[in-house]
Scaffold this active site. Structure first.
Site, mmCIF file in Angstrom:
data_model
loop_
_atom_site.group_PDB
_atom_site.id
_atom_site.type_symbol
_atom_site.label_atom_id
_atom_site.label_comp_id
_atom_site.label_asym_id
_atom_site.label_seq_id
_atom_site.Cartn_x
_atom_site.Cartn_y
_atom_site.Cartn_z
ATOM 1 N N HIS A 176 0.842 -1.191 0.000
ATOM 2 C CA HIS A 176 0.000 0.000 0.000
ATOM 3 C C HIS A 176 0.876 1.240 0.000
ATOM 4 O O HIS A 176 1.825 1.334 0.757
ATOM 5 C CB HIS A 176 -0.904 0.018 1.242
ATOM 6 C CG HIS A 176 -1.845 1.176 1.248
ATOM 7 N ND1 HIS A 176 -3.068 1.139 0.631
ATOM 8 C CD2 HIS A 176 -1.712 2.417 1.751
ATOM 9 C CE1 HIS A 176 -3.667 2.309 0.771
ATOM 10 N NE2 HIS A 176 -2.860 3.107 1.451
ATOM 11 N N ASP B 243 -14.847 3.258 7.246
ATOM 12 C CA ASP B 243 -13.838 4.143 6.652
ATOM 13 C C ASP B 243 -14.437 5.003 5.546
ATOM 14 O O ASP B 243 -14.086 6.175 5.400
ATOM 15 C CB ASP B 243 -12.644 3.339 6.114
ATOM 16 C CG ASP B 243 -11.589 4.280 5.532
ATOM 17 O OD1 ASP B 243 -11.039 5.077 6.312
ATOM 18 O OD2 ASP B 243 -11.356 4.255 4.317
ATOM 19 N N ARG C 282 -13.935 13.370 6.977
ATOM 20 C CA ARG C 282 -12.620 13.982 7.214
ATOM 21 C C ARG C 282 -12.241 14.917 6.072
ATOM 22 O O ARG C 282 -11.644 15.965 6.277
ATOM 23 C CB ARG C 282 -11.559 12.885 7.353
ATOM 24 C CG ARG C 282 -11.662 12.145 8.669
ATOM 25 C CD ARG C 282 -10.806 10.895 8.649
ATOM 26 N NE ARG C 282 -9.420 11.171 8.424
ATOM 27 C CZ ARG C 282 -8.568 10.342 7.806
ATOM 28 N NH1 ARG C 282 -8.991 9.157 7.365
ATOM 29 N NH2 ARG C 282 -7.311 10.668 7.621
ATOM 30 N N SER D 196 -7.357 4.341 9.036
ATOM 31 C CA SER D 196 -8.042 4.288 7.746
ATOM 32 C C SER D 196 -7.339 3.287 6.815
ATOM 33 O O SER D 196 -7.963 2.403 6.222
ATOM 34 C CB SER D 196 -8.049 5.694 7.138
ATOM 35 O OG SER D 196 -8.399 5.671 5.793
ATOM 36 N N LYS E 36 -8.412 -1.098 6.055
ATOM 37 C CA LYS E 36 -8.645 -1.646 4.708
ATOM 38 C C LYS E 36 -7.668 -2.782 4.402
ATOM 39 O O LYS E 36 -8.038 -3.788 3.796
ATOM 40 C CB LYS E 36 -8.526 -0.528 3.671
ATOM 41 C CG LYS E 36 -9.722 0.423 3.746
ATOM 42 C CD LYS E 36 -9.618 1.583 2.787
ATOM 43 C CE LYS E 36 -8.599 2.585 3.217
ATOM 44 N NZ LYS E 36 -8.822 3.962 2.873
HETATM 45 N N1 URA Z 1 -5.240 6.967 2.453
HETATM 46 C C1 URA Z 1 -6.263 6.384 3.118
HETATM 47 O O1 URA Z 1 -6.764 5.343 2.715
HETATM 48 N N2 URA Z 1 -6.714 6.976 4.247
HETATM 49 C C2 URA Z 1 -6.180 8.110 4.726
HETATM 50 O O2 URA Z 1 -6.621 8.590 5.754
HETATM 51 C C3 URA Z 1 -5.124 8.720 4.009
HETATM 52 C C4 URA Z 1 -4.661 8.112 2.871
#
Ligand code: URA
Length: 440
Positions: free
Chosen positions: A82, A161, A168, A183, A187
Site C-alpha cells: 500500500h 472508513d 474527514r 483508515s 482496509k
Molecule cells: N489513504 C487512506 O486510505 N486513508 C487516509 O486517511 C489517508 C490516505
C-alpha cells in the site's frame, strides 16, 4: 453511553476504552451517531491524538465494520502493498507483477485517484477492455492462475472508513496520524493478505510533509499490522518530486511497462526494486539482500512483463497494449512548457504537478468526474537538472486545448529554478519494522 461524553473525554485528551470506541464506530456506521458529533470527535482526535491502544482498537473496529475478504481459496503466501499516495506513483503496476513472477501471490484491492494523487484502478482501466469489478471466485481463480489480480473494493468492505473518510475530507481532519493509520490499516486487514508492505511517502506531494511524521505514521501502521498477526514493514520513500517522468493514466501504464523491461527511470526502478525486495522478504523468500538480487534478476530478464500481460488478459483487457504501449491513443493536443530562465531546478511542488495533471483531465475534482486516460504530463526535466531559458521542462497532454492555460500556470508555479546546484535527495529514507527504524 452518550457520544457527547466521549467527545468531552477526547477534548481533554483522555483515553477512550475499547468498549467506547466499538460503540462509537458501530453507531456511526449504522447512522445512529450523526455527522456533526463525529466531526467534533474527529477534530478532537486531530488535536489531542490517540494512544497506540486506542488507534489499534479504532482500526480493528473499522476493519470489522463490514465484509472481510476470505482469501483461503488462493494458494500460497498472499502479500499486499500500500502506498500512502503520491504523484506519478505507478509502483503497484511494476512490483505486483515482479513479485508475482517470483512466486508471491498478489490479491490486491486498489483505489481510485482523488485530488492531486493518482489511483491504480484508473491507470489499469486505461487499458481497453480491462475491468476491475470482478467477483470473488473469478478473483481467486485469476490470482491462482497468473499470480496476481488487482480489483476495486468488493461488497460492503470497511463501510466505517468510507463514511469517516468522506467526513474527514470536508472537516480538515485528514492529516492526523491515528486517523490515517486506522483508515489505511483497517482496509489492509480487511483485504486479508498474510503480509503487508507499506510505502509511506514523505515530502511536498505526500500527506506527511516531514520525515519524522512519516516515520511516526509508518511505526503506527507497522505496529497495528504486526499486532493483528500480519508480517508488516514500511519504507519511507521520497515524494518531494514526482516519481518517474510520467503523470497520468495511460502514460503511467506505458512507463510501468518500460520499467518492467528494465529501461524505466532510475528513481522509479530503485523504489520498485526496494519495495519488491521487501515484499519477497515479508513472504519468507529469503534475507533482504537475497530478495533484492531476485528482484533485480527478474527485472533484467523481463519476466514481470509477461505476468502483467497475463493479468491484463485475465481481467478482460487487451494485452497487446502491454507489449506495445504505442497502441494507446495519444492525446489529441499537446503543449510544451518551457523554462522561464536559466539555472538549476532546486524545488518542485509535487502537489502542484499532480493538480496540473488532474486539470488536464487525468484526475477528478469530484468522484463523478470522468477520467481522460490520455491526459497528463511527461516531465523532461526534474529536480536537480541544469536548464537554459527556453528548454522544454515538460509536455502537457489533453483532449481539450482549453485546459492548457490553467494547467501550465500551476505547473510552472510548482517548478522553482535557482542559481545554485540543488542538493541531492534520497529515494528511500528509512525502513520501519516491528524491531525499529533503520535510517538510510
Ligand atoms: N489513504 C487512506 O486510505 N486513508 C487516509 O486517511 C489517508 C490516505
Amino acid at each position: 453511553m452518550r457520544m457527547y461524553d466521549l467527545i468531552e473525554k477526547k477534548k481533554h485528551g483522555k483515553e477512550m476504552s475499547r468498549e467506547e470506541i466499538g460503540w462509537m464506530i458501530r453507531g456511526f456506521t449504522c447512522g445512529e451517531i450523526p455527522d456533526y458529533q463525529m466531526s467534533a470527535m474527529l477534530m478532537a482526535i486531530c488535536l489531542k491524538g490517540m494512544s497506540d491502544g486506542e488507534t489499534t482498537c479504532l482500526t480493528m473496529e473499522m476493519a470489522h465494520s463490514g465484509d472481510v475478504a476470505d482469501l483461503s481459496a488462493i494458494s500460497g503466501i498472499k502479500v499486499d502493498k500500500h502506498s500512502t499516495g503520491g504523484v506519478g506513483d505507478k509502483t503497484s503496476l511494476v512490483i505486483g507483477p515482479l513479485a508475482a513472477s517470483l512466486g508471491v501471490k498478489i490479491a490486491k484491492m486498489s483505489g481510485r485517484g482523488l485530488g492531486h494523487t493518482g489511483g491504480t484502478l484508473d491507470k489499469l482501466e486505461s487499458i481497453p477492455g480491462l475491468t476491475t469489478s470482478i467477483d470473488k471466485q473469478r478473483f481467486a481463480d485469476i490470482v491462482n492462475e497468473t499470480g496476481i489480480a488487482i480489483i476495486g473494493q468488493t461488497g460492503n468492505m470497511v463501510p466505517a472508513d468510507k463514511k469517516l473518510y468522506a467526513l474527514r475530507d470536508v472537516t480538515a481532519t485528514v492529516d492526523s496520524i491515528p486517523l490515517i493509520a486506522s483508515s489505511i490499516m483497517s482496509k489492509k486487514l480487511a483485504a486479508g493478505s498474510d503480509a503487508i508492505v507499506l510505502d509511506v511517502k514523505t515530502g511536498s506531494g505526500a500527506f506527511m510533509k516531514t520525515l519524522e511524521d512519516s516515520i511516526a505514521l509508518a511505526g503506527s501502521m507497522v505496529s497495528i499490522g504486526t499486532g493483528a498477526g500480519r508480517n508488516c514493514c514500511a519504507l519511507i520513500t521520497e515524494m518531494d518530486v514526482p516519481l518517474g517522468r510520467a503523470i497520468g493514466n495511460a502514460l503511467e501504464v506505458a512507463e510501468a511497462v518500460e520499467t518492467l523491461q528494465n529501461r524505466g527511470p532510475e528513481d522509479l526502478t530503485e523504489v520498485c526494486v526496494s519495495l519488491a525486495s521487501n515484499m519477497l522478504h515479508m513472504a519468507g523468500k529469503g534475507g533482504i539482500e537475497e530478495c533484492r538480487q531476485m528482484a533485480l534478476e527478474a527485472l533484467a530478464d523481463g519476466r514481470g512483463l509477461d505476468v502483467l500481460a497475463s493479468m491484463v488478459k485475465a481481467q478482460g483487457g487487451d494485452e497487446r497494449y502491454i507489449y506495445d504501449p504505442s497502441l494507446f491513443a495519444p492525446a489529441p493536443y499537446e503543449r510544451e512548457v518551457r523554462a522561464p530562465r536559466s539555472g538549476y531546478i532546486d524545488s518542485v511542488d509535487t502537489t502542484g504537478c499532480g493538480i496540473a495533471s488532474a486539470m488536464l483531465g487525468a484526475g477528478r475534482a469530484t468522484k463523478e468526474d470522468v477520467i481522460d486516460p490520455s491526459a497528463g504530463i511527461c516531465l523532461r526535466r526534474k529536480y536537480g537538472d541544469r536548464v537554459s531559458e527556453g528548454d522544454v521542462l515538460a509536455v502537457l497532454y489533453a483532449s481539450d486545448p482549453a485546459r492548457f492555460d490553467g494547467a501550465e500556470r500551476i505547473f510552472l508555479d510548482s517548478y522553482r529554478i535557482g542559481d545554485a546546484p540543488a542538493l541531492p535527495k534520497k529515494l528511500i529514507y528509512a525502513r520501519v519494522t516491528k524491531d525499529g527504524v533503520e535510517r538510510f
